[in-house]
Enzyme design. Structure first.
Site, PDB file in Angstrom:
ATOM      1  N   GLU A  75      35.851   6.173  29.309  1.00 15.82           N
ATOM      2  CA  GLU A  75      35.513   6.331  30.732  1.00 15.82           C
ATOM      3  C   GLU A  75      35.955   5.146  31.598  1.00 15.82           C
ATOM      4  O   GLU A  75      35.150   4.598  32.361  1.00 15.82           O
ATOM      5  CB  GLU A  75      34.007   6.584  30.888  1.00 15.82           C
ATOM      6  CG  GLU A  75      33.550   7.815  30.128  1.00 15.82           C
ATOM      7  CD  GLU A  75      32.033   8.037  30.167  1.00 15.82           C
ATOM      8  OE1 GLU A  75      31.344   7.391  30.965  1.00 15.82           O
ATOM      9  OE2 GLU A  75      31.550   8.861  29.378  1.00 15.82           O
ATOM     10  N   GLU A 134      33.001  15.904  23.227  1.00 20.16           N
ATOM     11  CA  GLU A 134      31.569  15.919  23.573  1.00 20.16           C
ATOM     12  C   GLU A 134      31.244  17.261  24.215  1.00 20.16           C
ATOM     13  O   GLU A 134      30.896  17.335  25.385  1.00 20.16           O
ATOM     14  CB  GLU A 134      31.230  14.758  24.524  1.00 20.16           C
ATOM     15  CG  GLU A 134      31.588  13.400  23.968  1.00 20.16           C
ATOM     16  CD  GLU A 134      31.216  12.230  24.889  1.00 20.16           C
ATOM     17  OE1 GLU A 134      30.382  12.409  25.801  1.00 20.16           O
ATOM     18  OE2 GLU A 134      31.769  11.134  24.689  1.00 20.16           O
TER      19      GLU A 134
END
Ligand code: 9MR
Length: 453
Positions: A261, A366
């Site tokens: 991220e 995820e």
């Protein structure tokens, strides 16, 4: 008109007059119409026995009334007792449970359908029967690994969680204990105890271990955020951390999310101004990948981020990072925190296409699929469960269709619905995973399997 017919025309008026006369006669006597009662009940499944239904009489209204149950099993009506009724449903079938409430005004009824499917665990919650498919995900997916997440506490507790990981999944990811704030809590003191438990569990049970995540701005220990040394010392510290960690798990951890991220959500998706970027420069990502590569040349190295499907502009920024890393990066981790109603299949496909066209490996890393993104449901309805199932199928189908060389794993971010990070994150109920709170397979499980067909 004959006199006879005229008589019948005025007869109703005459009768009305008589009845008004009668009411006048009754003046002084107050007639209270009986209060209306509305039969109503709530039902849930016992948390200790999925064949036991808990029935709670919630009838509204005042005055005397009598409540009786028809449990739908052929017996006679049962008078409602104070408190919650517990009723066993042992046999498969569809039953109509009725609450019949009677008072002077008459009777009202509330009715609910109960579906019992013992292969799905017993009474089906909210009438949504789970999957009865006995196919095992890791066996059904013959060309890629099927993953889930875990924690050291769950590994150590054993039981259904570890049984399921061993029986059904072929790769595991640590949910939070292989991040810097956990593994390197204070300067000079590494703590690998939780990470070791997870990695050893994987290795001892022949389950692949994916490392997640070496560098993440959201899991950086305070001492690193507030680093007091020089930039050069900071960089040496990060190099030591990556080298120490990757070396420790060399040959045991097959892949690492090296950086997680790194991109802002705002316009243009620039690099986040994390402490790593501030102290090591814009090429901090490349440095981290290089140190990881040097520590274990056989380990697959990933860049992992979210909204890769829903945001084409963020996707483009992510692919710019991938392109800038060249051979240092093996694959893209697309997190796939999505909803039953979006993003679209074409946007999910674009993540796969962009990765494949670059010759990189794709990890759907995820996956969870919100069934209640707008908080418009209090229970998982059959319709929503099926819509979620369809989205699971779509995601798996897209993943399964990429070339073999680009495949690695599809990891679901959580086992049971009640364990999902999403519940706390959004602050309302949802059911984003493939198993309900009691480890029963949901229709989503079937969706996963159907995506492989
Ligand atoms: O689900 C994880 C949660 O239990 C942790 O508290 C949190 C911080 O370590 O991380 C969550 O997982 C995140 C993942 O590591 C990266 N992508 C977003 C996930 C949800 O926040």
């Amino acid at each position: 008109m004959t006199k006879f017919l005229r008589f019948f025309k005025i007869l109703p008026l005459f009768l009305l007059f008589i009845s008004c006369e009668k009411e006048e006669e009754a003046e002084g006597v107050i007639v209270i119409p009986p209060t209306k009662i509305q039969a109503k009940f709530e039902m849930s499944i016992s948390s200790t026995d999925q064949n036991v239904l808990l029935l709670d009489n919630k009838t509204t209204g005042t005055g005397d009334f009598t409540s009786e149950w028809d449990f739908g099993q052929g017996g006679s009506l049962v008078l409602d007792q104070p408190g919650i009724e517990e009723v066993r449903f042992d046999n498969d079938g569809t039953y109509s449970v009725r609450l019949i409430v009677t008072n002077a005004a008459g009777l009202t009824v509330d009715e609910k359908t109960v579906i019992v499917d013992n292969t799905a665990g017993g009474i089906c919650p909210n009438g949504v029967c789970g999957s009865t498919n006995s196919a095992i995900l890791k066996d059904a997916a013959t060309t890629f690994l099927v993953g889930n997440i875990t924690r050291a506490s769950r590994i150590n507790a054993g039981g259904q969680h570890t049984d399921l990981l061993k029986s059904t999944f072929s790769t595991i990811t640590s949910e939070y204990e292989m991040k810097m704030d956990q593994m390197y809590p204070s300067e000079g003191n590494y703590n690998f105890s939780a990470a070791d438990a997870i990695v050893n569990f994987g290795v001892n049970n022949g389950i692949n271990v994916h490392g997640h995540a070496l560098i993440w701005h959201n899991a950086t220990p305070d001492w690193v955020e507030n680093y007091s040394g020089t930039d050069a010392e900071f960089e040496a510290m990060v190099k030591d951390y990556i080298t120490t960690t990757v070396t420790r798990y060399k040959g045991k951890v097959a892949s690492w999310d090296v950086v997680n991220e790194a991109l802002e959500d705002g316009s243009g998706h620039p690099l986040r101004n994390s402490v790593f970027r501030q102290k090591m420069g814009d090429d901090y990502i490349k440095k981290c990948f290089q140190w990881a590569r040097d520590a274990d040349p056989d380990c697959l190295l990933f860049y992992n981020d979210y909204n890769m499907a829903s945001s084409p502009t963020k996707r483009a920024a992510m692919f710019n990072i991938v392109d800038s890393l060249g051979d240092l990066i093996d694959g893209v981790g697309a997190q796939m925190h999505i909803s039953y109603n979006g993003p679209s299949a074409s946007n999910i496909q674009a993540v796969a296409d962009g990765t494949v066209s670059r010759g990189k490996i794709l990890h759907f890393s995820e996956l969870d699929i919100r069934a209640n993104p707008n908080n418009d449901q209090t229970v998982l309805t059959g319709d929503r469960a099926n819509a979620q199932k369809a989205k699971f199928k779509e995601v798996v189908k897209i993943y399964n269709s990429i070339p073999l060389d680009n495949k690695y794993a599809l990891t679901v971010w959580g086992v049971r619905d009640n364990e999902s990070w999403l519940l706390n994150f959004w602050g309302h109920i949802d059911w984003p995973l493939m198993y309900d709170d009691n480890y029963n397979k949901k229709p989503a499980y079937d969706g996963f399997l159907e995506g492989l067909e």
